[in-house]
Design a protein around this motif. Structure first.
Motif, PDB file in Angstrom:
ATOM      1  N   ALA B  15       0.737  -1.340  -0.024  1.00 26.90           N
ATOM      2  CA  ALA B  15       0.063   0.016  -0.008  1.00 26.90           C
ATOM      3  C   ALA B  15       0.789   1.234  -0.069  1.00 26.90           C
ATOM      4  O   ALA B  15       0.505   2.192  -0.483  1.00 26.90           O
ATOM      5  CB  ALA B  15      -0.845  -0.069   1.282  1.00 26.90           C
ATOM      6  N   ARG B  19       3.628   5.307  -6.620  1.00 28.78           N
ATOM      7  CA  ARG B  19       3.083   4.970  -7.547  1.00 28.78           C
ATOM      8  C   ARG B  19       3.813   4.470  -8.739  1.00 28.78           C
ATOM      9  O   ARG B  19       4.777   5.144  -9.130  1.00 28.78           O
ATOM     10  CB  ARG B  19       2.208   5.987  -7.913  1.00 28.78           C
ATOM     11  CG  ARG B  19       1.237   6.486  -6.849  1.00 28.78           C
ATOM     12  CD  ARG B  19       0.551   8.075  -7.507  1.00 28.78           C
ATOM     13  NE  ARG B  19      -0.543   8.033  -6.565  1.00 28.78           N
ATOM     14  CZ  ARG B  19      -0.633   9.162  -5.645  1.00 28.78           C
ATOM     15  NH1 ARG B  19       0.267  10.036  -5.736  1.00 28.78           N
ATOM     16  NH2 ARG B  19      -1.716   9.174  -5.014  1.00 28.78           N
ATOM     17  N   PRO B  24      -2.540   5.489 -13.634  1.00 25.08           N
ATOM     18  CA  PRO B  24      -3.090   3.961 -13.472  1.00 25.08           C
ATOM     19  C   PRO B  24      -4.502   3.696 -14.409  1.00 25.08           C
ATOM     20  O   PRO B  24      -4.521   2.370 -14.445  1.00 25.08           O
ATOM     21  CB  PRO B  24      -3.434   4.261 -12.058  1.00 25.08           C
ATOM     22  CG  PRO B  24      -3.523   5.492 -11.580  1.00 25.08           C
ATOM     23  CD  PRO B  24      -2.806   6.368 -12.551  1.00 25.08           C
ATOM     24  N   LEU B  47      -2.435  -1.031  -5.947  1.00 23.32           N
ATOM     25  CA  LEU B  47      -2.883   0.332  -6.210  1.00 23.32           C
ATOM     26  C   LEU B  47      -3.159   0.810  -4.490  1.00 23.32           C
ATOM     27  O   LEU B  47      -4.059  -0.028  -4.033  1.00 23.32           O
ATOM     28  CB  LEU B  47      -4.109   0.709  -7.047  1.00 23.32           C
ATOM     29  CG  LEU B  47      -3.728   0.534  -8.337  1.00 23.32           C
ATOM     30  CD1 LEU B  47      -4.727   0.936  -9.316  1.00 23.32           C
ATOM     31  CD2 LEU B  47      -2.450   1.538  -8.920  1.00 23.32           C
ATOM     32  N   SER B  48      -3.003   2.110  -4.243  1.00 27.75           N
ATOM     33  CA  SER B  48      -3.603   2.597  -2.890  1.00 27.75           C
ATOM     34  C   SER B  48      -4.993   2.683  -3.103  1.00 27.75           C
ATOM     35  O   SER B  48      -5.646   2.699  -4.204  1.00 27.75           O
ATOM     36  CB  SER B  48      -3.033   3.905  -2.538  1.00 27.75           C
ATOM     37  OG  SER B  48      -3.177   4.672  -3.423  1.00 27.75           O
ATOM     38  N   ALA B  49      -5.841   2.889  -2.012  1.00 32.09           N
ATOM     39  CA  ALA B  49      -7.360   3.030  -2.089  1.00 32.09           C
ATOM     40  C   ALA B  49      -7.524   4.314  -3.177  1.00 32.09           C
ATOM     41  O   ALA B  49      -8.303   4.392  -3.812  1.00 32.09           O
ATOM     42  CB  ALA B  49      -7.995   3.168  -0.916  1.00 32.09           C
ATOM     43  N   GLY B  50      -6.670   5.271  -2.803  1.00 31.91           N
ATOM     44  CA  GLY B  50      -7.116   6.726  -3.556  1.00 31.91           C
ATOM     45  C   GLY B  50      -6.688   6.477  -5.054  1.00 31.91           C
ATOM     46  O   GLY B  50      -7.659   6.772  -5.805  1.00 31.91           O
ATOM     47  N   ASP B  51      -5.798   5.492  -5.570  1.00 35.57           N
ATOM     48  CA  ASP B  51      -5.353   5.360  -6.674  1.00 35.57           C
ATOM     49  C   ASP B  51      -6.196   4.362  -7.375  1.00 35.57           C
ATOM     50  O   ASP B  51      -6.636   4.534  -8.786  1.00 35.57           O
ATOM     51  CB  ASP B  51      -4.046   4.985  -6.911  1.00 35.57           C
ATOM     52  CG  ASP B  51      -2.904   5.941  -6.980  1.00 35.57           C
ATOM     53  OD1 ASP B  51      -3.514   7.095  -6.930  1.00 35.57           O
ATOM     54  OD2 ASP B  51      -1.866   5.622  -6.884  1.00 35.57           O
ATOM     55  N   ALA B  53      -9.479   4.581  -6.698  1.00 37.54           N
ATOM     56  CA  ALA B  53     -10.879   5.446  -6.849  1.00 37.54           C
ATOM     57  C   ALA B  53     -10.413   6.110  -8.079  1.00 37.54           C
ATOM     58  O   ALA B  53     -11.324   6.412  -8.935  1.00 37.54           O
ATOM     59  CB  ALA B  53     -10.928   6.192  -5.742  1.00 37.54           C
TER      60      ALA B  53
END
Lengths: 469, 469
Positions: B15, B19, B24, B47-51, B53
């Motif tokens: 996490a 990036r 992405p 991917l992070s949660a933000g990425d 989304a």
């Protein structure tokens, strides 16, 4: 944070019972004056968290001190934990350092650090001085971290065993120290090597299925996820978004286990951040304001924000002053200037709010100005046209001069476009350069849209002056 | 919500990895087009949660559908749970009902209810139709509750045993169904009588110290705290403020156990409420706005708020129109009208924010108007004097006429007093009569302070006209 209800906690639910008094602070003062620790603790228990906060906010400093010193230290610590941080700090400030220290001792390490951080520096130092040496060292270490990184949110009170411990020893330790561990996060134990480095996590449940002579090593989850003490709050929020854990072990740069950050602590800070954005966007800056705070402190904090705004406002009004001659000849314009200014502010604030929300969800990056601008400009075209048409109709109906309608309608159309463009992009720019968008977006937006709006109305009116007179 | 990390989850932390791509969504589209479930799931995991989304918000509906149908249903469900509710609903709306139902099946019951509530009614009905009968009945029951009461937040996936079960049977059940129970809240089991009524709570830890032949009855905590399914969110927040539990069992009016509300769910709703107050106060109403939503929907929602504001604004401007003659003779006044209007709005908004905060902390009751008014009036006197003096000096320096300074200074002084009085009390009044203070306080405040401000400036100017010309 205690994770298990003990039978004593599990009385029929008092929290939901109706208020037995309209003025809980009167009863609280009576009980504090009487000085009976047990009755006082029982009465406070019978109040909801809101009513505890209410009752304490309505009593004076002498009674704050009386309540905290009358209660057993663990009850006093519990009471402070139910209050908002600013109110808890207010209460503790009424106490001598030695008595404050005794109460602080009873709080979990992360809340100690929070509370000490909210006190003024002298008092925090005096309390640290009065704490037992080991506690003081620990509190100083945690206080060195800020509220929004893992080190500032961790609790040290965790179950921690050397990896060579046997299952039987763990179970014996658990059952012998049941009382102490009631307040711990007892779903996992954390296992370390001889150098205190984290090597594994042991779900308590695994103990049920293990042979008692096994070392815990055999049933642990090796190489567990862990985060550094310097991990920022945003990354913690994201970690718990992705991983459905109740806590994450925190290690220093050498891999030594420092403690655990619980999901609750992160959720709490996330809520605080959202509430604080709301307060800051409304001009409450420099910390939360409670109406029990001293008048001059409240007035000064609010004024620091207002005085910046009035200077910006006067700057914008200077544009009107430049066009006084036009205004004197077409006085009807003066009626529309505040409408243009207010409405552009409203449109711009909507764009600010959407940008701040998208930034917090990760749906937009601070560098993507062009993307946001295109999205906002399209809304601005639609809404600017609608609002411009509406205000133009009002102007024509009221004044009878179609040119006046044209001037104010076209001005509002373009200024709406400007307002949403600035409102949408300003939070990205501020964030990119390290400023807090919640504080600075509003005043910047208002100033620029006011100036542009006044220029548009008065500039076009000057150009079309012959048709307006 | 899975409470235990399984070894598979515990890879070194991806996490926090940087990036690996600036875009992405392009990689996501490639992988969705390729149709390889495993690679796609791995990429999303990286991917992070933000990425996640971000990437999904930048792909079109066809790719939304491709991503969700390519992924294994449990991975698709997991993905939806990381997204904000409005974005998750947007994604599910791209799917045929049968495929959406298969994914919904894999979500915990409270999140099922949330998601179905966010879909449009036809699609929610179609998905319910496509769910297995038992799931559909359960989802319908939960969907009947609103988001802000206990019934709407509870999970049914809990460990539940009859009180006559033995310790040995519980341990066997746990070990035989370890996989299924991984996703449960496994810190407690809940014990019921033969009529499904809640009779006790069993901390899993107690199993460690019990004889295997004992009935769980002997080691349970009897008469546990429980709340009704109709308990409102505010009371749940308060419950978890007071009690440091991770969850509370929820019963119906007959005492039958329905499920458990977790602290996490309540914290999440509390954060949502704070965020939603911020959005509403800035004029984003009728639900969260994401810039990926259709233009006309975004424009219409924002316009519905703006059009109320412009009508109120025009009402206030009518005051200026009444005094056109005065204004025409002392055109300098027109420069100060927007300043008075903006600054009063700022002062009033500060008072609104403090009242809303105090209401949410329980520090003030909606009936205590007089108390709030006195506290605000004192701040208003101090800040009104400071701001009034400042603007008076500016007027005198600029215009040279001390009477102009007197008019605008005194007007701003009184109008600041009016603004904080209204700002402080309006949220209480709105709350008392069941309106949402976050939505309605701002426009009400602005209208009244504008009208009063214009009256004050132009009325006093008219009275002193001979000194101003």
């Amino acid at each position: 944070m205690s994770e298990f209800p003990s039978p004593a906690d599990l009385e029929p639910n008092e929290a939901a019972s109706p208020r037995d008094s309209d003025r809980p602070w009167q009863r609280l003062e009576q009980l504090a004056d009487a000085g009976d620790a047990e009755t006082l603790a029982e009465y406070l228990d019978s109040l909801s968290a809101g009513d505890q906060a209410l009752a304490l906010s309505r009593t004076d400093e002498i009674h704050h001190q009386l309540v905290l010193t009358t209660l057993a230290v663990e009850d006093a610590a519990e009471l402070l934990r139910h209050l908002s941080e600013s109110q808890a700090a207010e209460l503790v400030e009424s106490l001598p350092a030695a008595e404050a220290a005794a109460i602080v001792c009873e709080m979990p390490s992360d809340e100690q650090a929070d509370l000490l951080g909210d006190l003024d520096d002298n008092q925090a130092a005096a309390i640290l001085e009065a704490l037992p040496r080991a506690d003081a060292t620990a509190a100083r270490e945690l206080a060195a971290y800020s509220d929004d990184e893992a080190g500032g949110l961790l609790v040290r009170e965790i179950l921690r065993f050397n990896r060579s411990t046997t299952v039987a020893d763990v179970i014996t330790t658990l059952s012998e120290n049941a009382d102490e561990f009631r307040d711990y996060d007892v779903q996992y134990a954390y296992l370390t090597d001889d150098n205190d480095r984290l090597v594994g996590v042991l779900p308590m449940r695994n103990l049920l299925f293990a042979r008692r002579s096994d070392p815990v090593d055999d049933i642990m989850i090796a190489n567990p996820l862990a985060l550094l003490d310097s991990t920022p709050l945003d990354d913690l929020i994201e970690f718990f978004d992705i991983h459905h854990f109740l806590g994450v072990p925190i290690v220093d740069a050498d891999g030594r286990l420092l403690g655990v950050v619980h999901r609750n602590a992160v959720d709490y800070e996330a809520t605080r951040a959202a509430e604080s954005d709301f307060l800051k966007s409304q001009g409450i800056i420099g910390g939360e304001e409670l109406r029990t705070m001293p008048l001059l402190q409240r007035a000064r904090r609010r004024l620091s924000w207002l005085s910046i705004n009035i200077v910006l406002n006067i700057g914008a009004a200077a544009v009107i002053a430049m066009y006084q001659d036009t205004l004197a000849q077409v006085i009807a314009l003066a009626v529309f200037l505040p409408i243009i200014s207010d409405m552009s502010g409203c449109s711009g604030n909507q764009a600010v709010a959407v940008s701040m929300r998208e930034l917090s969800l990760g749906l937009v990056r601070p560098t993507e100005m062009m993307r946001v601008w295109l999205k906002e400009a399209s809304v601005g075209l639609v809404n600017g046209a609608a609002l411009g048409l509406l205000v133009a109709i009002v102007a024509v109906v009221w004044d009878g001069n179609p040119y006046l309608g044209l001037v104010v309608g076209v001005s509002l159309f373009f200024n709406t476009l400007i307002a949403v463009s600035i409102g949408g992009t300003v939070p990205l720019v501020l964030k990119r350069f390290g400023f807090d968008p919640a504080v600075a977006s509003g005043p910047l937006l208002t100033t620029v849209t006011d100036m542009c709006g006044f220029f548009l109305v008065l500039g076009t009116a000057t150009a079309m002056l012959e048709h307006l007179i």
